[in-house]
Design a protein around this motif. Structure first.
Motif, PDB file in Angstrom:
ATOM      1  N   LEU A 362       0.823  -1.203   0.000  1.00 57.93           N
ATOM      2  CA  LEU A 362       0.000   0.000   0.000  1.00 57.93           C
ATOM      3  C   LEU A 362       0.859   1.255   0.000  1.00 57.93           C
ATOM      4  N   ALA A 363       1.900   1.263   0.849  1.00 54.08           N
ATOM      5  CA  ALA A 363       2.806   2.415   0.910  1.00 54.08           C
ATOM      6  C   ALA A 363       3.504   2.636  -0.429  1.00 54.08           C
ATOM      7  N   ALA A 364       3.876   1.534  -1.090  1.00 56.98           N
ATOM      8  CA  ALA A 364       4.545   1.650  -2.390  1.00 56.98           C
ATOM      9  C   ALA A 364       3.599   2.227  -3.432  1.00 56.98           C
ATOM     10  N   LYS A 365       2.339   1.789  -3.436  1.00 60.49           N
ATOM     11  CA  LYS A 365       1.369   2.307  -4.401  1.00 60.49           C
ATOM     12  C   LYS A 365       1.157   3.810  -4.206  1.00 60.49           C
ATOM     13  N   VAL A 366       1.050   4.227  -2.946  1.00 61.40           N
ATOM     14  CA  VAL A 366       0.877   5.652  -2.666  1.00 61.40           C
ATOM     15  C   VAL A 366       2.088   6.430  -3.153  1.00 61.40           C
ATOM     16  N   GLN A 367       3.292   5.919  -2.836  1.00 57.66           N
ATOM     17  CA  GLN A 367       4.512   6.636  -3.215  1.00 57.66           C
ATOM     18  C   GLN A 367       4.689   6.695  -4.723  1.00 57.66           C
ATOM     19  N   LEU A 368       4.378   5.608  -5.425  1.00 63.43           N
ATOM     20  CA  LEU A 368       4.517   5.605  -6.885  1.00 63.43           C
ATOM     21  C   LEU A 368       3.574   6.619  -7.528  1.00 63.43           C
ATOM     22  N   ASN A 369       2.368   6.770  -6.979  1.00 61.90           N
ATOM     23  CA  ASN A 369       1.456   7.784  -7.492  1.00 61.90           C
ATOM     24  C   ASN A 369       1.978   9.190  -7.234  1.00 61.90           C
ATOM     25  N   LEU A 370       2.510   9.424  -6.051  1.00 61.49           N
ATOM     26  CA  LEU A 370       3.081  10.735  -5.737  1.00 61.49           C
ATOM     27  C   LEU A 370       4.286  11.023  -6.628  1.00 61.49           C
ATOM     28  N   ASN A 371       5.092   9.991  -6.903  1.00 63.67           N
ATOM     29  CA  ASN A 371       6.230  10.162  -7.815  1.00 63.67           C
ATOM     30  C   ASN A 371       5.755  10.594  -9.196  1.00 63.67           C
ATOM     31  N   ALA A 372       4.688   9.955  -9.684  1.00 70.88           N
ATOM     32  CA  ALA A 372       4.159  10.289 -11.012  1.00 70.88           C
ATOM     33  C   ALA A 372       3.674  11.734 -11.058  1.00 70.88           C
ATOM     34  N   ILE A 373       3.001  12.180  -9.997  1.00 72.11           N
ATOM     35  CA  ILE A 373       2.526  13.566  -9.947  1.00 72.11           C
ATOM     36  C   ILE A 373       3.707  14.528  -9.971  1.00 72.11           C
TER      37      ILE A 373
END
Length: 404
Positions: A362-373
């Motif tokens: 879950l933490a990785a999914k959140v971070q990957l989305n923030l990275n994309a933004i």
């Protein structure tokens, strides 16, 4: 005449003092380790827009010149430039076609090079890897990679690797890297880490860069100083269609202006068109680009919505970013939240065998989305426009910054 992307990465573009010093240092490192029995790694870090790709382009050109010099320690070396990004690879091959002594075939996707070298039982001398955070860190049969880690596979095939790494640009679980993971993997090898600091892409005040980094880091919505508008066009829109019209106007004036979006809208690689709809706004996602021209430089793509896969590594003059359904405002109105249930980019979040802890996933999914933004927000050289799907976030942004 070179296009904009080629001009940015041209090996004849004058480097800054910081970049020139780094290029010279990398050359010395390569010369010192070219005949070692154990492969060595030179790691270049830095945030988006700090000129990492510019450094690599100029370094590789120098390496290829040295490989033709009988008096140089790199004489007759076999060297390759790699990037696991088809749109960016097109730019590098365009540049190679215009340079003496540099061949297009020296620029490769990592999987293609690994598979060919293993099939022919060959090795090479120096590998230069742009966007190494896009290297596969697990097997991927879809991309014909059957090893366990592309970086380790390449270390088995060469003497020296020079890689660019930015943990904030990791976008998929199958390319899941952190600085700690990279350091652990590289621990058996001679290595040197260097960092680029100065931001070049965005002609923006430091306060705006910091605002973006907090938005995508600790997810805080910081206040913005008035000075940020002096040199940069930052706007928040309450209407996505008005944002599109403004981007079209800017594209007519200066070119290279596009609408892009985060995940959260229907998207399937089935050859059909899938639309992003926000009120009167309706445009299809970018289509797979079979041409040799990068997506952002095709005139017709003004009528498409770019994704992280077509825009990463590219400069746009103006970018209009749609923050899709997963990007929301917290109930207390103080932070950005990522609703992972609304993610539609299933390819990015395919399960890994070495990640079983649901909290870690879950933490990785959140971070990957923030990275994309973060990556998408930093595409625009002259301006950034925002529209948020989430009504609460849209209202907050419009109230706090600027409504159009």
């Amino acid at each position: 005449m070179q296009n904009k992307a080629s001009q940015k990465l041209s090996p004849f573009k004058k480097p800054t003092q910081e970049q020139a010093s780094l290029i010279n240092d990398a050359q010395r490192f390569i010369s010192q380790h070219i005949h070692d029995k154990t492969p060595a790694v030179y790691v270049i870090t830095g945030d988006a827009g700090t000129g990492k790709s510019v450094v690599l382009s100029q370094l590789f050109y120098r390496l290829q010149q040295a490989s033709h010099d009988e008096k140089n320690v790199l004489w007759q070396t076999q060297n390759y430039f790699m990037v696991n990004h088809p749109e960016l690879l097109k730019v590098y091959r365009q540049i190679a076609g215009e340079l003496p002594g540099v061949l297009k075939k020296s620029f490769q996707r990592p999987t293609s090079l690994i598979n060919r070298m293993r099939k022919d039982h060959k090795t090479f001398d120096v590998g230069v890897i742009d966007e190494s955070h896009l290297l596969l860190s697990q097997p991927d049969h879809y991309n014909n990679f059957y090893g366990h880690n592309q970086l380790l596979s390449l270390l088995e095939l060469c003497h020296v690797l020079v890689i660019v790494f930015d943990s904030h640009q990791v976008l998929r679980l199958k390319t899941y890297w952190t600085a700690d993971r990279l350091k652990e993997l590289l621990s058996p090898y001679p290595q040197k880490w260097v960092h680029l600091n100065q931001q070049f892409r965005m002609h923006a005040d430091d306060s705006l860069i910091q605002w973006i980094d907090h938005f995508t880091g600790d997810r805080q919505l910081l206040p913005l100083q008035e000075s940020f508008r002096l040199h940069y066009d930052f706007r928040v829109f309450s209407d996505a269609e008005k944002m599109r019209q403004t981007i079209v106007t800017q594209n007519c004036k200066v070119g290279l202006s596009r609408i892009v979006s985060t995940t959260g809208y229907p998207s399937t690689l089935d050859g059909g068109k899938h639309y992003i709809t926000e009120g009167k706004f309706k445009l299809p996602w970018d289509q797979y680009n079979f041409t040799a021209t990068p997506w952002a430089e095709i005139p017709e793509t003004i009528n498409e919505v770019g994704s992280i896969y077509t825009c990463q590594g590219f400069d746009l003059n103006y970018v209009g970013l749609i923050l899709g359904p997963p990007v929301t405002l917290s109930a207390d109105g103080k932070k950005i939240e990522i609703d992972t249930s609304k993610i539609t980019d299933s390819e990015s979040f395919k399960q890994r065998d070495d990640m079983s802890d649901p909290h870690e996933i879950l933490a990785a999914k959140v971070q990957l989305n923030l990275n994309a933004i973060n990556v998408l927000m930093k595409r625009g050289v002259k301006g950034l426009y925002l529209f948020a799907h989430d009504p609460a976030l849209r209202q907050r942004l419009c109230q706090q910054y600027q409504t159009m």
